[in-house]
Enzyme design. Structure first.
Site, PDB file in Angstrom:
ATOM      1  N   ASP A   1       0.825  -1.205   0.000  1.00  0.00           N
ATOM      2  CA  ASP A   1       0.000   0.000   0.000  1.00  0.00           C
ATOM      3  C   ASP A   1       0.858   1.252   0.000  1.00  0.00           C
ATOM      4  O   ASP A   1       2.039   1.233   0.364  1.00  0.00           O
ATOM      5  CB  ASP A   1      -0.969   0.004   1.180  1.00  0.00           C
ATOM      6  CG  ASP A   1      -0.268  -0.001   2.534  1.00  0.00           C
ATOM      7  OD1 ASP A   1       0.699  -0.777   2.700  1.00  0.00           O
ATOM      8  OD2 ASP A   1      -0.665   0.767   3.432  1.00  0.00           O
TER       9      ASP A   1
ATOM     10  N   ASP B   1       8.739   4.375  -1.241  1.00  0.00           N
ATOM     11  CA  ASP B   1       8.080   3.734  -0.096  1.00  0.00           C
ATOM     12  C   ASP B   1       6.897   2.886  -0.559  1.00  0.00           C
ATOM     13  O   ASP B   1       5.772   3.356  -0.569  1.00  0.00           O
ATOM     14  CB  ASP B   1       7.609   4.819   0.866  1.00  0.00           C
ATOM     15  CG  ASP B   1       7.083   4.287   2.164  1.00  0.00           C
ATOM     16  OD1 ASP B   1       7.348   3.116   2.483  1.00  0.00           O
ATOM     17  OD2 ASP B   1       6.383   5.039   2.872  1.00  0.00           O
TER      18      ASP B   1
ATOM     19  N   GLU C   1       0.033  -1.289   5.649  1.00  0.00           N
ATOM     20  CA  GLU C   1       1.101  -0.875   6.556  1.00  0.00           C
ATOM     21  C   GLU C   1       0.949   0.599   6.924  1.00  0.00           C
ATOM     22  O   GLU C   1       1.190   0.991   8.061  1.00  0.00           O
ATOM     23  CB  GLU C   1       2.465  -1.130   5.895  1.00  0.00           C
ATOM     24  CG  GLU C   1       3.667  -0.915   6.813  1.00  0.00           C
ATOM     25  CD  GLU C   1       4.228   0.499   6.804  1.00  0.00           C
ATOM     26  OE1 GLU C   1       5.126   0.790   7.599  1.00  0.00           O
ATOM     27  OE2 GLU C   1       3.746   1.337   5.989  1.00  0.00           O
ATOM     28  N   GLU C   2       0.546   1.393   5.944  1.00  0.00           N
ATOM     29  CA  GLU C   2       0.509   2.841   6.149  1.00  0.00           C
ATOM     30  C   GLU C   2      -0.591   3.295   7.101  1.00  0.00           C
ATOM     31  O   GLU C   2      -0.576   4.437   7.550  1.00  0.00           O
ATOM     32  CB  GLU C   2       0.335   3.554   4.794  1.00  0.00           C
ATOM     33  CG  GLU C   2       1.481   3.337   3.810  1.00  0.00           C
ATOM     34  CD  GLU C   2       2.754   4.081   4.194  1.00  0.00           C
ATOM     35  OE1 GLU C   2       2.783   4.694   5.274  1.00  0.00           O
ATOM     36  OE2 GLU C   2       3.707   4.045   3.407  1.00  0.00           O
TER      37      GLU C   2
END
Length: 390
Positions: A80, A110, A142-143
């Site tokens: 993500d 990222d 994850e974000e």
């Protein structure tokens, strides 16, 4: 497994263009990206396993190259990315473009650059007669609180012989990060009792109560900032508490029925994190009792959105030794951001963070990875293949 053909040999740059083209902002599904990787793996006879999210709209992906023996290396990355909303991009963020030695696009740094470098070397891994396996662990969300990683790690430990170490490919400029802070993310919601704003005795403003809690959080943040420890290596060199989002009220002349705010605590010490939470919780309980005594529909509730442990560096020697050798650098750094590395370490796997690109470019408009950094990521994968053949 099928022998890789020339059609299977896709460069990291081509993979990066493919991955960037998928808008995997955390609010969206990542399944199209997962399906694309699965289809390519299937064409080479590589089995993979989805670990779906609870709602079914997202999934982790786990696959392994090499023999089914202990001691393998896990390459961990998240699929993500953060939103581009409101950012001043100079071109389409979902189309990879090159300019002055930089590759621009959302997720280039990222952290689709790391995933692209790893995928580009899958054919070499298949042809390399590996003595130890390489496991790819690709997660979702994850974000927004590392929501996918826990189930991915659980499945990894249940399905494959115990790995020897983990490399989390967050953008570090291919330097080694051996420690990072943990995070506790929280949402506090105050339920008030509506009344006309001129009749304050007939209601409870959720906004007014929430500001008392937020004021305490600000006081704690200032106290922590005064307790600096330059020797920690972190920047800033202290625990932090921040309030990121506040929502409350209906109209200027109505005592607010509800106010919620999202806040987080970041510390290298779980004990310190808990102490901060407990201090806020004590005031919360006092205010909760007060407003409930006035109106039965009032109250305060806090939900823990994420609770990710720090990466402490304890027991991570095998990962540090291998990655130091493969990158030819003894330098070890620390980071204030959070990653799944702390979760892998908590599961008992030696873990370090090392990946191409720089965190300074992450989450920015016109996010980019330098061409040389992507090449360094590829070189790391080449060295890893050689190490797994030994």
């Amino acid at each position: 497994m099928a022998t890789p053909s020339s059609a299977d040999l896709i460069t990291a740059r081509t993979w990066l263009a493919r991955l960037v083209a998928f808008d995997t902002t955390s609010r969206n599904s990542n399944l199209v990206l997962i399906e694309a990787i699965e289809a390519w793996l299937h064409s080479m006879g590589v089995r993979s396993k989805r670990v779906p999210g609870a709602a079914g709209a997202k999934a982790n992906l786990l696959f392994s190259i090499g023999p089914e023996v202990p001691g393998g290396v896990v390459l961990s990355g998240h699929t993500d990315v953060v939103p581009v909303d409101g950012q001043a991009w100079s071109a389409d963020p979902w189309t990879l473009r090159e300019h002055d030695g930089r590759l621009y696009g959302r997720g280039t740094a990222d952290m689709k650059g790391f995933i692209a470098a790893g995928l580009s070397r899958v054919p070499a891994m298949l042809a390399g007669d590996l003595k130890r396996p390489v496991h790819f662990a690709l997660s979702y969300d994850e974000e927004v609180g590392l929501l996918g990683a826990p189930s991915l790690i659980e499945t990894l430990l249940a399905d494959v012989p115990r790995p020897g170490l983990v490399v989390v490919g967050e953008p570090t400029g291919m330097r080694i990060v051996e420690r990072h802070k943990g995070i506790m993310g929280l949402r506090t919601t105050v339920h008030g009792h509506e009344a006309h704003s001129s009749q304050t005795h007939l209601g409870v403003s959720a906004n007014m109560v929430a500001t008392r809690l937020m004021a305490r959080i600000v006081d704690i943040a200032e106290r922590l900032a005064a307790q600096r420890d330059p020797a920690s290596g972190f920047e800033p060199p202290h625990a932090t508490v921040t309030i990121g989002l506040v929502q409350g009220g209906t109209a200027p002349n109505i005592l607010a029925r509800e106010c919620s705010f999202i806040w987080d605590i970041r510390s290298a010490s779980p004990t310190e994190t808990r102490a901060v939470f407990d201090e806020v919780d004590t005031l919360m309980q006092e205010l909760d009792a007060d407003i409930r005594s006035r109106f039965a529909d009032c109250g305060i509730a806090t939900e823990i959105l994420s609770d990710v442990p720090p990466l402490t560096g304890a027991g991570n020697g095998p990962a540090l030794e291998l990655v130091s050798r493969l990158t030819a650098t003894p330098v070890r750094e620390v980071a204030s951001y959070v990653s799944e590395a702390g979760l892998f370490e908590r599961a008992g796997l030696p873990t370090v963070i090392c990946g191409p690109g720089l965190i300074a470019q992450a989450h920015q408009p016109d996010e980019y990875i330098e061409v040389d950094q992507l090449a360094a990521g590829e070189a790391f994968m080449d060295q890893l293949v050689e190490a797994m053949r030994a």
